[in-house]
Design a protein around this motif. Structure first.
Motif, short mmCIF file in Angstrom:
data_model
loop_
_atom_site.label_atom_id
_atom_site.label_comp_id
_atom_site.label_asym_id
_atom_site.label_seq_id
_atom_site.Cartn_x
_atom_site.Cartn_y
_atom_site.Cartn_z
N GLY A 39 0.82 -1.20 0.00
CA GLY A 39 0.00 0.00 0.00
C GLY A 39 0.86 1.25 0.00
O GLY A 39 1.99 1.24 0.49
N VAL A 40 0.29 2.30 -0.54
CA VAL A 40 0.94 3.61 -0.59
C VAL A 40 0.75 4.29 0.76
O VAL A 40 -0.37 4.37 1.28
N VAL A 41 1.82 4.78 1.34
CA VAL A 41 1.76 5.46 2.64
C VAL A 41 1.05 6.80 2.47
O VAL A 41 1.47 7.63 1.65
N VAL A 42 -0.03 7.01 3.26
CA VAL A 42 -0.80 8.25 3.16
C VAL A 42 -0.93 8.97 4.50
O VAL A 42 -1.46 10.08 4.55
N GLU A 43 -0.43 8.35 5.57
CA GLU A 43 -0.46 9.00 6.89
C GLU A 43 0.66 8.46 7.75
O GLU A 43 0.89 7.24 7.81
N THR A 44 1.38 9.35 8.43
CA THR A 44 2.50 8.99 9.29
C THR A 44 2.49 9.83 10.56
O THR A 44 1.81 10.87 10.62
N GLU A 45 3.25 9.41 11.56
CA GLU A 45 3.49 10.21 12.77
C GLU A 45 4.96 10.08 13.15
O GLU A 45 5.49 8.97 13.20
N ALA A 46 5.59 11.20 13.44
CA ALA A 46 7.00 11.21 13.84
C ALA A 46 7.12 11.18 15.35
O ALA A 46 6.32 11.79 16.07
N VAL A 100 9.24 6.69 12.87
CA VAL A 100 8.01 7.16 12.24
C VAL A 100 7.02 6.01 12.23
O VAL A 100 7.33 4.92 11.73
N LEU A 101 5.85 6.25 12.79
CA LEU A 101 4.76 5.28 12.77
C LEU A 101 4.04 5.39 11.43
O LEU A 101 3.68 6.49 11.00
N ILE A 102 3.84 4.25 10.77
CA ILE A 102 3.03 4.23 9.55
C ILE A 102 1.58 4.10 10.01
O ILE A 102 1.20 3.09 10.59
N ARG A 103 0.77 5.13 9.76
CA ARG A 103 -0.60 5.18 10.28
C ARG A 103 -1.66 4.71 9.29
O ARG A 103 -2.70 4.20 9.70
N ALA A 104 -1.47 4.93 7.99
CA ALA A 104 -2.49 4.52 7.01
C ALA A 104 -1.86 4.31 5.64
O ALA A 104 -0.86 4.95 5.30
N LEU A 105 -2.47 3.41 4.89
CA LEU A 105 -2.03 3.10 3.53
C LEU A 105 -3.23 3.15 2.58
O LEU A 105 -4.35 2.86 2.98
N ASN A 106 -2.93 3.47 1.34
CA ASN A 106 -3.89 3.30 0.26
C ASN A 106 -3.54 1.94 -0.37
O ASN A 106 -2.49 1.81 -0.98
#
Length: 188
Positions: A39-46, A100-106
């Protein structure tokens, strides 16, 4: 089709806020015996090492968080509330403890496999959902993300506006604007 070029370790050897923004549009890929899910990364948190009270490294290394200190490009995988598996990418130099937390993917490839793993069509709209959909497990804590079967690869720049907001789902450091997302993506 997933991109073929894996991100180099040097990509992660920077401030996690910069890495978090630059990860947007990249592709998280997990190859298993069941098939490929990506999936394409669309949301992250540092999360910024010892300067950030929400970061697992804030109080220094222990048995639970030792991987976050392991150096750039490693997967820091942990259980949140003893239920949800979360996947982070380590940043900066070894011993620093930022990620970095990966929060959401497309979802990109393997959507049928992801739906089977999730038992529903809501595939990657949160950090626990995306790890379940991609089949990322606790034993992958410390995995080198520059090597198969779990990698992050170059992708296309995201369509839509990238914004910075305050982080969600945590109790400390909530006022810090270290959450980055693509506003137009329905998976955010």
């Amino acid at each position: 089709m997933i991109p073929s070029r894996v991100l180099e370790r040097s990509f992660y050897e920077r401030d996690p806020r910069r890495v978090a923004v630059d990860l947007l549009g990249c592709v998280l890929v997990h190859e298993t015996s069941e098939g490929i899910a990506s999936g394409v990364v669309v949301e992250t948190e540092a999360y910024l090492c010892t300067d950030d009270p929400a970061c697992h490294a804030y109080r220094g290394p222990d048995m639970r968080n030792r991987t976050i200190f392991g150096g750039p490009g490693l997967a820091y995988v942990y259980l949140s509330y003893g239920i949800h598996t979360m996947v982070n990418v380590n940043c900066e130099e070894e011993g620093k403890g930022s990620a970095v937390l990966i929060r959401a993917l497309n979802p990109l490839e393997g959507t049928e496999l992801m739906a089977e793993r999730r038992g529903k069509l809501d595939l990657c709209t949160g950090p626990g959902k995306l790890t379940q959909a991609l089949g990322i497990e606790m034993y992958q804590d410390g995995h080198d993300l520059t090597r198969d079967p779990l990698t992050v690869r170059w992708g296309e720049p995201p369509e839509g506006e990238i914004v910075s907001t305050t982080r969600i789902g945590i109790s400390r450091g909530t006022e810090l604007p270290y959450r980055y997302l693509v506003t137009s993506d329905p998976n955010v």
